[in-house]
Design a protein around this motif. Structure first.
Motif, mmCIF file in Angstrom:
data_model
loop_
_atom_site.group_PDB
_atom_site.id
_atom_site.type_symbol
_atom_site.label_atom_id
_atom_site.label_comp_id
_atom_site.label_asym_id
_atom_site.label_seq_id
_atom_site.Cartn_x
_atom_site.Cartn_y
_atom_site.Cartn_z
ATOM 1 N N SER A 1 0.832 -1.194 0.000
ATOM 2 C CA SER A 1 0.000 0.000 0.000
ATOM 3 C C SER A 1 0.873 1.253 0.000
ATOM 4 O O SER A 1 1.804 1.354 0.798
ATOM 5 C CB SER A 1 -0.890 0.024 1.249
ATOM 6 O OG SER A 1 -1.559 1.262 1.356
ATOM 7 N N ARG B 1 -0.324 4.061 0.904
ATOM 8 C CA ARG B 1 -0.905 4.893 1.972
ATOM 9 C C ARG B 1 -0.625 4.380 3.375
ATOM 10 O O ARG B 1 -0.510 5.159 4.310
ATOM 11 C CB ARG B 1 -2.419 4.975 1.799
ATOM 12 C CG ARG B 1 -2.838 5.734 0.602
ATOM 13 C CD ARG B 1 -4.332 5.883 0.594
ATOM 14 N NE ARG B 1 -4.765 6.533 -0.624
ATOM 15 C CZ ARG B 1 -5.988 6.497 -1.075
ATOM 16 N NH1 ARG B 1 -6.909 5.823 -0.410
ATOM 17 N NH2 ARG B 1 -6.297 7.118 -2.184
ATOM 18 N N LYS B 2 -0.602 3.075 3.522
ATOM 19 C CA LYS B 2 -0.463 2.460 4.845
ATOM 20 C C LYS B 2 0.865 1.718 4.916
ATOM 21 O O LYS B 2 1.059 0.714 4.235
ATOM 22 C CB LYS B 2 -1.614 1.484 5.104
ATOM 23 C CG LYS B 2 -2.994 2.055 4.916
ATOM 24 C CD LYS B 2 -3.473 2.676 6.176
ATOM 25 C CE LYS B 2 -4.931 3.134 5.991
ATOM 26 N NZ LYS B 2 -5.417 3.814 7.138
ATOM 27 N N THR C 1 1.679 -2.471 4.984
ATOM 28 C CA THR C 1 0.408 -3.117 4.697
ATOM 29 C C THR C 1 0.492 -3.735 3.307
ATOM 30 O O THR C 1 0.864 -3.069 2.347
ATOM 31 C CB THR C 1 -0.746 -2.099 4.777
ATOM 32 O OG1 THR C 1 -0.744 -1.509 6.082
ATOM 33 C CG2 THR C 1 -2.084 -2.757 4.540
#
Length: 95
Positions: A9, A11-12, A15
């Protein structure tokens, strides 16, 4: 044995999504993809139930892919001592 594609990810932090390479991201729900951000392909790998993985049992990954079409690996929990690292920190950032 299943050939898995692994995506991280943007964004994370830490993850990852594991999916069947043949299906790619087709079975991953749209709301999860929105939260995840545009998946970044990391690698493909053959996965059997007896293969050692760093943070999860390979059986759980295979079961998730079989049942839901994906396995979502979340980051490990933060160590408790790290949660208070910035408490009572002066505005200058220097202690």
């Amino acid at each position: 044995m299943k050939i898995c594609s692994i995506y991280k990810s943007p964004r994370k932090d830490e993850t990852y999504l594991y999916v069947d390479k043949r299906e790619a991201l087709t079975r991953v729900p749209e709301p999860l993809l929105e939260m995840f951000g545009k998946p970044v392909h990391v690698m493909d790998m053959p996965l059997k139930s007896d293969r050692k993985l760093a943070r999860v049992e390979s059986e759980r990954v295979l079961e998730g892919i079989e049942e839901k079409g994906y396995y979502l690996q979340m980051p490990p929990p933060k160590e408790e001592y790290m949660l208070d690292i910035h408490v009572n920190r002066p505005e200058t950032g220097v202690r």
